[in-house]
Motif scaffolding. Sequence first.
Motif, PDB file in Angstrom:
ATOM      1  N   VAL A 191       0.980  -1.368  -0.353  1.00 56.41           N
ATOM      2  CA  VAL A 191       0.287  -0.263  -0.079  1.00 56.41           C
ATOM      3  C   VAL A 191       0.846   1.432  -0.050  1.00 56.41           C
ATOM      4  O   VAL A 191       2.219   1.221   0.844  1.00 56.41           O
ATOM      5  CB  VAL A 191      -0.999  -0.028   1.111  1.00 56.41           C
ATOM      6  CG1 VAL A 191      -1.643   1.246   1.067  1.00 56.41           C
ATOM      7  CG2 VAL A 191      -2.150  -1.638   1.381  1.00 56.41           C
ATOM      8  N   TYR A 192       0.584   2.453  -0.801  1.00 57.03           N
ATOM      9  CA  TYR A 192       1.380   3.748  -0.937  1.00 57.03           C
ATOM     10  C   TYR A 192      -0.105   4.875  -0.111  1.00 57.03           C
ATOM     11  O   TYR A 192      -1.068   4.596  -1.209  1.00 57.03           O
ATOM     12  CB  TYR A 192       1.897   3.425  -2.640  1.00 57.03           C
ATOM     13  CG  TYR A 192       2.904   2.869  -2.860  1.00 57.03           C
ATOM     14  CD1 TYR A 192       4.028   2.810  -2.313  1.00 57.03           C
ATOM     15  CD2 TYR A 192       2.075   1.231  -3.167  1.00 57.03           C
ATOM     16  CE1 TYR A 192       5.021   1.816  -3.017  1.00 57.03           C
ATOM     17  CE2 TYR A 192       2.585   0.417  -3.218  1.00 57.03           C
ATOM     18  CZ  TYR A 192       4.189   0.651  -3.137  1.00 57.03           C
ATOM     19  OH  TYR A 192       5.651   0.124  -3.654  1.00 57.03           O
ATOM     20  N   VAL A 193       0.938   5.632  -0.311  1.00 56.98           N
ATOM     21  CA  VAL A 193       0.267   6.864  -0.226  1.00 56.98           C
ATOM     22  C   VAL A 193       1.300   8.253  -0.290  1.00 56.98           C
ATOM     23  O   VAL A 193       2.538   8.598  -0.226  1.00 56.98           O
ATOM     24  CB  VAL A 193      -0.421   6.753   1.690  1.00 56.98           C
ATOM     25  CG1 VAL A 193       0.788   7.268   2.245  1.00 56.98           C
ATOM     26  CG2 VAL A 193      -1.636   8.275   1.698  1.00 56.98           C
ATOM     27  N   SER A 194      -0.096   9.807  -0.681  1.00 61.91           N
ATOM     28  CA  SER A 194       0.958  10.412  -1.011  1.00 61.91           C
ATOM     29  C   SER A 194      -0.193  11.588  -0.359  1.00 61.91           C
ATOM     30  O   SER A 194      -1.304  11.275  -0.341  1.00 61.91           O
ATOM     31  CB  SER A 194       0.388  10.831  -2.256  1.00 61.91           C
ATOM     32  OG  SER A 194       1.536   9.713  -3.182  1.00 61.91           O
ATOM     33  N   VAL A 195       0.775  12.380   0.398  1.00 62.32           N
ATOM     34  CA  VAL A 195       0.096  13.700   1.103  1.00 62.32           C
ATOM     35  C   VAL A 195       0.169  14.786   0.930  1.00 62.32           C
ATOM     36  O   VAL A 195       1.407  15.027   0.155  1.00 62.32           O
ATOM     37  CB  VAL A 195       0.102  13.682   2.603  1.00 62.32           C
ATOM     38  CG1 VAL A 195      -0.456  13.578   3.635  1.00 62.32           C
ATOM     39  CG2 VAL A 195       0.125  12.136   3.047  1.00 62.32           C
ATOM     40  N   ARG A 200       1.779  23.504   1.438  1.00 61.96           N
ATOM     41  CA  ARG A 200       2.904  23.608   1.019  1.00 61.96           C
ATOM     42  C   ARG A 200       3.746  22.548  -0.031  1.00 61.96           C
ATOM     43  O   ARG A 200       5.279  22.357   0.400  1.00 61.96           O
ATOM     44  CB  ARG A 200       3.362  23.981   2.669  1.00 61.96           C
ATOM     45  CG  ARG A 200       3.525  24.880   2.657  1.00 61.96           C
ATOM     46  CD  ARG A 200       4.181  24.834   4.413  1.00 61.96           C
ATOM     47  NE  ARG A 200       3.446  26.216   5.138  1.00 61.96           N
ATOM     48  CZ  ARG A 200       3.736  26.629   6.070  1.00 61.96           C
ATOM     49  NH1 ARG A 200       4.943  25.289   7.442  1.00 61.96           N
ATOM     50  NH2 ARG A 200       3.626  27.441   7.118  1.00 61.96           N
ATOM     51  N   GLY A 201       2.927  21.816  -0.626  1.00 66.26           N
ATOM     52  CA  GLY A 201       3.609  20.426  -0.999  1.00 66.26           C
ATOM     53  C   GLY A 201       3.617  19.615  -1.049  1.00 66.26           C
ATOM     54  O   GLY A 201       2.352  19.202   0.157  1.00 66.26           O
ATOM     55  N   ASP A 202       3.797  18.434  -1.458  1.00 72.45           N
ATOM     56  CA  ASP A 202       3.321  16.601  -1.398  1.00 72.45           C
ATOM     57  C   ASP A 202       4.681  15.757  -0.692  1.00 72.45           C
ATOM     58  O   ASP A 202       5.203  16.748  -0.674  1.00 72.45           O
ATOM     59  CB  ASP A 202       2.542  16.234  -2.450  1.00 72.45           C
ATOM     60  CG  ASP A 202       3.768  16.162  -3.328  1.00 72.45           C
ATOM     61  OD1 ASP A 202       4.302  14.477  -3.157  1.00 72.45           O
ATOM     62  OD2 ASP A 202       3.535  16.945  -4.199  1.00 72.45           O
ATOM     63  N   THR A 203       4.060  14.446   0.078  1.00 77.73           N
ATOM     64  CA  THR A 203       5.759  14.049   0.347  1.00 77.73           C
ATOM     65  C   THR A 203       6.332  13.051  -0.252  1.00 77.73           C
ATOM     66  O   THR A 203       6.719  11.945  -0.468  1.00 77.73           O
ATOM     67  CB  THR A 203       4.532  13.299   1.172  1.00 77.73           C
ATOM     68  OG1 THR A 203       2.895  12.036   0.405  1.00 77.73           O
ATOM     69  CG2 THR A 203       4.327  13.253   2.891  1.00 77.73           C
ATOM     70  N   ALA A 222       8.101  13.623   7.152  1.00 79.14           N
ATOM     71  CA  ALA A 222       7.793  14.446   6.040  1.00 79.14           C
ATOM     72  C   ALA A 222       8.081  16.069   6.163  1.00 79.14           C
ATOM     73  O   ALA A 222       7.661  16.419   7.287  1.00 79.14           O
ATOM     74  CB  ALA A 222       6.388  14.524   5.000  1.00 79.14           C
ATOM     75  N   VAL A 223       8.695  16.545   5.451  1.00 79.78           N
ATOM     76  CA  VAL A 223       8.674  18.103   5.877  1.00 79.78           C
ATOM     77  C   VAL A 223       7.286  18.634   6.062  1.00 79.78           C
ATOM     78  O   VAL A 223       6.247  18.141   5.952  1.00 79.78           O
ATOM     79  CB  VAL A 223       9.396  18.525   4.543  1.00 79.78           C
ATOM     80  CG1 VAL A 223      10.822  18.443   4.693  1.00 79.78           C
ATOM     81  CG2 VAL A 223       8.273  19.136   3.463  1.00 79.78           C
ATOM     82  N   TYR A 268      -4.706  19.096   2.188  1.00 81.35           N
ATOM     83  CA  TYR A 268      -6.257  18.889   1.146  1.00 81.35           C
ATOM     84  C   TYR A 268      -6.904  17.881   0.315  1.00 81.35           C
ATOM     85  O   TYR A 268      -8.223  17.315   0.351  1.00 81.35           O
ATOM     86  CB  TYR A 268      -5.886  20.587   0.691  1.00 81.35           C
ATOM     87  CG  TYR A 268      -5.226  20.187  -0.333  1.00 81.35           C
ATOM     88  CD1 TYR A 268      -5.587  19.471  -1.593  1.00 81.35           C
ATOM     89  CD2 TYR A 268      -3.945  20.649   0.084  1.00 81.35           C
ATOM     90  CE1 TYR A 268      -4.632  19.725  -2.877  1.00 81.35           C
ATOM     91  CE2 TYR A 268      -3.210  20.928  -1.338  1.00 81.35           C
ATOM     92  CZ  TYR A 268      -3.523  20.298  -2.328  1.00 81.35           C
ATOM     93  OH  TYR A 268      -2.438  20.452  -3.691  1.00 81.35           O
ATOM     94  N   LYS A 269      -5.920  17.139   0.921  1.00 77.66           N
ATOM     95  CA  LYS A 269      -6.159  15.366  -0.177  1.00 77.66           C
ATOM     96  C   LYS A 269      -4.466  14.306  -0.036  1.00 77.66           C
ATOM     97  O   LYS A 269      -3.566  15.092   0.895  1.00 77.66           O
ATOM     98  CB  LYS A 269      -6.206  15.246  -1.436  1.00 77.66           C
ATOM     99  CG  LYS A 269      -4.763  15.810  -2.373  1.00 77.66           C
ATOM    100  CD  LYS A 269      -5.754  16.112  -4.051  1.00 77.66           C
ATOM    101  CE  LYS A 269      -4.222  15.993  -5.008  1.00 77.66           C
ATOM    102  NZ  LYS A 269      -4.181  16.392  -6.213  1.00 77.66           N
ATOM    103  N   ILE A 270      -4.548  12.989  -0.193  1.00 79.76           N
ATOM    104  CA  ILE A 270      -3.652  12.337  -0.468  1.00 79.76           C
ATOM    105  C   ILE A 270      -4.413  11.741  -1.372  1.00 79.76           C
ATOM    106  O   ILE A 270      -5.997  11.544  -2.167  1.00 79.76           O
ATOM    107  CB  ILE A 270      -4.280  10.721   0.888  1.00 79.76           C
ATOM    108  CG1 ILE A 270      -5.899  10.087   1.327  1.00 79.76           C
ATOM    109  CG2 ILE A 270      -3.737  12.196   2.893  1.00 79.76           C
ATOM    110  CD1 ILE A 270      -5.177   9.281   2.437  1.00 79.76           C
TER     111      ILE A 270
END
Length: 178
Positions: A8-12, A16-19, A45-46, A52-54
């Motif tokens: 399983v993978y996630v992007s947050v 100010r940006g994303d992971t 992460a920074v 606002y989304k993943i």
Amino acid sequence: NAGTEADVYVSVYGERGDTGSRQLLRSQKPKKFLKGQTDIFAVEAVHLGHLYKIVIGHNGLGSGNGWFLDKVVIKDPVTDLDYTFLCHRWLDQGQDDGKIARELTVTDASTFPGRQELELKRVETWAAEKWKFQEGNILQFYNRLTHGFICLNPDSRVDVLGDKKNKYGKVYFLWIYA
């Protein structure tokens, strides 16, 4: 069969940006992504500011890789805020819409707290029930109290006698207990 053995993978995403895409490797549970289980992961992460989304998904590998995801909650250690992302859908090539990744937006806590969950349940219920309203189908409701039928015809007519045999084809019964 609502859990998964797939990776399983996630992007947050935040203001100010994303992971970037991060694999969820080490849960605080011995086996991760089991049905009915809450898994907790640390993702370094920074600080992204307000989230606002993943985008969350899996690689589709392994036996029984389909996964039913209820929701994701992210706790921001800097602001101590919780961000909730409701899903309540399958990530499965053989279920729902066949997608194994979902883009989820944050639940707005300033509105009615259960509103998005209620809307997701409404959408899910309609998806399961809409086949009854396809062209050519007739709905007959049976009332045990009156022992009578109400028939909803495709041409918008309502027949309180509910003729069991008619020209419209298939008949589906919904039993209503009063």
